[in-house]
Design an enzyme around this catalytic site. Structure first.
Site, PDB file in Angstrom:
ATOM      1  N   ASP A   1       0.821  -1.210   0.000  1.00 23.74           N
ATOM      2  CA  ASP A   1       0.000   0.000   0.000  1.00 23.74           C
ATOM      3  C   ASP A   1       0.858   1.265   0.000  1.00 23.74           C
ATOM      4  O   ASP A   1       2.043   1.226   0.318  1.00 23.74           O
ATOM      5  CB  ASP A   1      -0.895   0.016   1.231  1.00 23.74           C
ATOM      6  CG  ASP A   1      -0.083   0.131   2.511  1.00 23.74           C
ATOM      7  OD1 ASP A   1       0.795  -0.720   2.717  1.00 23.74           O
ATOM      8  OD2 ASP A   1      -0.293   1.092   3.282  1.00 23.74           O
ATOM      9  N   GLU A   2       0.236   2.369  -0.332  1.00 19.80           N
ATOM     10  CA  GLU A   2       0.814   3.708  -0.208  1.00 19.80           C
ATOM     11  C   GLU A   2       2.244   3.783  -0.758  1.00 19.80           C
ATOM     12  O   GLU A   2       3.167   4.236  -0.088  1.00 19.80           O
ATOM     13  CB  GLU A   2       0.781   4.158   1.260  1.00 19.80           C
ATOM     14  CG  GLU A   2      -0.641   4.288   1.802  1.00 19.80           C
ATOM     15  CD  GLU A   2      -0.691   4.754   3.245  1.00 19.80           C
ATOM     16  OE1 GLU A   2      -1.629   5.477   3.592  1.00 19.80           O
ATOM     17  OE2 GLU A   2       0.204   4.376   4.033  1.00 19.80           O
ATOM     18  N   VAL A   3       2.418   3.331  -1.978  1.00 17.47           N
ATOM     19  CA  VAL A   3       3.750   3.296  -2.592  1.00 17.47           C
ATOM     20  C   VAL A   3       3.953   4.543  -3.454  1.00 17.47           C
ATOM     21  O   VAL A   3       3.305   4.708  -4.497  1.00 17.47           O
ATOM     22  CB  VAL A   3       3.938   2.021  -3.437  1.00 17.47           C
ATOM     23  CG1 VAL A   3       5.337   1.993  -4.032  1.00 17.47           C
ATOM     24  CG2 VAL A   3       3.707   0.775  -2.581  1.00 17.47           C
TER      25      VAL A   3
END
Length: 535
Positions: free
Chosen positions: A328-330
């Site tokens: 996530d949230e890359v």
């Protein structure tokens, strides 16, 4: 996935909630004081007293208790029932109490194994008192872990009579048939943002059993710290906050074993390729550059060799069928901003987005090679959907409608939508946790079967050992009933279960679990002096 550390909001006192829910409309079932509510319950009107030598009987059971799981569970049950009270010496005499005596608990288990298998039958039947032996209670279960659930329910039927100084059960005979609605009933803890000492983690595990949660999602490492020893790459825990805020490999094994003996799976997570800055404290080659340290270097085989080493070590102790790979949230800008990685992207004709997909899919193949099935946060599905490995479980946390799209695509799903099931959102009241339905608007039975269950998430930015339990409880219990109890038995109006949940919150406090009052969001202080039953 990350919490916002929202501020506490004022909520109406409990007596106002009673009015809002309609006291006169409370169903008789709410007088049971059992949490989570069992599937089927009947009761009588007789009082029974547990004898001072109340015993476990296993005659007729196929389970030989080779490692003592059942006996330990029985002893723990007696401990939380007695609550350190001094029990009367006259407890073995029915004449002194005017009530029938309950001499022991018969436990009959049909499976001889004590292997903890995900998706195994967790059902049980509890009778107090048994028709064949009226001075005994009886639990029947398919396996020992179903029997442990039965012991938890039995413990909630028991009360300490302060006048007679005995343990009693009211309204016998009880007949309870019970089973979980969902196979995955999880709680996430985060040991990267704040280190949690081993006794605290064990206390959390014990508290989970009281609400019949069965998966501890251990978000072990993140940007801020890497506290776990990895034998294959011993410098990784250089990313810990300090030498005293670390878990040895043996510590992790102890947590897994402690949880297993209580019927709880431990789901280990490494969040890649983002949320991994701390990895480079021991191995700087993992960083794209000294000045651009996240996400992990997609161009280097060393990155993937190290992930392979971690998962190889994990496979020795984390025996749950799933491993969580995050995803996530890359923010991939570091890759293009680093000349050598930008050159690699150009050589392989990849955009940043395609490199993100390449990283996730390559990490998945590594996990599969170690016998794991994979869980990834929902961004992986949102970005490249059907290209994920078919064995992927998509972990929903962001938006609505994701569960429907995931299951329609044939993937399994776990629900943790942040607006309802994030415990670090401390302004979120328990009613929202109770009302959050994993199926959402899904009506198709095949799609429903792909929803494994749900998980409440205790992100660690603003919690540590000092306040974790009052931030988890009692709101996690509200979600636990949603995940355990048959849909038809759930209250349509959460306020109708206020009295029963308040009783469970008091029970947690009595058992040494620092559960906060209901009248507020998370970890609120009591508004004024009074009984825990009214706060």
């Amino acid at each position: 996935m990350r919490g916002e550390g929202a501020n506490i909001a004022g909520v109406l006192p409990l007596f106002m909630l009673f009015i809002a829910g309609g006291i006169s409309a409370f169903e008789d079932i709410e007088k049971l004081r059992i949490w989570p509510l069992p599937a089927e319950v009947s009761r009588g009107g007789r009082r029974m007293i547990l004898t001072g030598d109340f015993k476990l009987v296993t005659e007729g059971s196929k389970y030989g208790d080779p490692s003592g799981i059942l006996k330990e569970g029985f002893d723990r049950m007696l401990g939380i029932v007695k609550l350190s009270h001094v029990i009367s010496g006259d407890q073995n005499s029915s004449g002194s109490t005017g009530s029938a005596l309950l001499e022991g608990l018969i436990v009959i288990i049909s499976s001889s194994t004590d292997e903890l298998e995900y998706g195994a039958d967790e059902s049980y039947k509890l009778v107090v008192a048994s028709g064949d032996k009226p001075s005994y209670a009886q639990i029947e279960a398919k396996n020992v872990y179903g029997a442990l659930h039965g012991l938890q329910t039995f413990s909630q039927l028991c009360h300490f009579n302060v006048k007679k100084k005995v343990i009693e059960i009211l309204m016998t005979p009880w007949n309870i048939t019970d089973h979980p609605r969902f196979s995955y009933r999880g709680l996430l803890i985060d040991t990267s943002r704040h280190y949690l000492p081993l006794p605290i983690i064990k206390n959390v595990i014990d508290s989970m059993t009281y609400a019949k949660l069965n998966v501890l999602h251990w978000h072990i490492v993140d940007t801020q710290s890497f506290p776990l020893e990895i034998p294959s790459y011993p410098k990784l825990w250089n990313g810990a906050y300090s030498s005293s805020q670390r878990y040895t490999f043996e510590d992790a094994g102890e947590i897994v074993n402690y949880a297993r003996r209580r019927g709880i799976h431990v789901l280990a997570e490494i969040d890649v390729p983002g949320h991994a800055l701390s990895w480079g404290k021991g191995y700087p080659a993992l960083w794209p550059s000294k000045d651009c340290q996240e996400p992990l270097d997609v161009s280097s085989d060393f990155t993937f060799n190290l992930i392979d080493g971690i998962l190889s070590d994990f496979s020795k102790i984390f025996k749950f069928k799933f491993v969580h790979l995050g995803g996530d949230e890359v923010n991939t800008t570091c890759w293009s901003a680093t000349p050598r990685i930008a050159q690699w992207l150009k050589k392989h004709r990849m955009s940043e987005a395609e490199a993100y997909q390449y990283f996730v899919l390559r990490a998945q193949k590594i996990a599969l090679s170690h016998g794991y099935e994979i869980i990834n946060w929902e961004e992986t599905f949102n970005n490249f959907g059907s290209k994920l490995n078919p064995k992927t479980v998509v972990h929903n946390w962001l938006g609505t409608g994701v569960v429907e799209r995931v299951t329609k695509s044939g993937f399994r799903c776990i629900v943790s939508n942040q607006d309802k099931w994030y415990l670090d959102h401390i302004d979120a009241p328990w009613q929202g946790f109770y009302a959050n339905e994993p199926f959402q608007e899904i009506k198709d039975k095949k799609q429903q079967s792909l929803v494994l269950g749900g998980e409440v998430c205790m992100w660690g930015e603003h919690i540590d050992a000092s306040d974790i339990q009052q931030t988890i409880w009692p709101r996690a219990a509200a979600a636990a009933e949603r995940l355990w109890t048959p849909y038809a038995k759930l209250a349509k109006n959460p306020n109708k279960v206020t009295t029963r949940l308040a009783h469970f919150r008091c029970l947690l406090d009595q058992r040494g679990v620092a559960a906060a009052p209901l009248a507020g969001g998370g970890r609120v202080a009591p508004l004024e002096p009074g009984s825990c039953l009214a706060q």
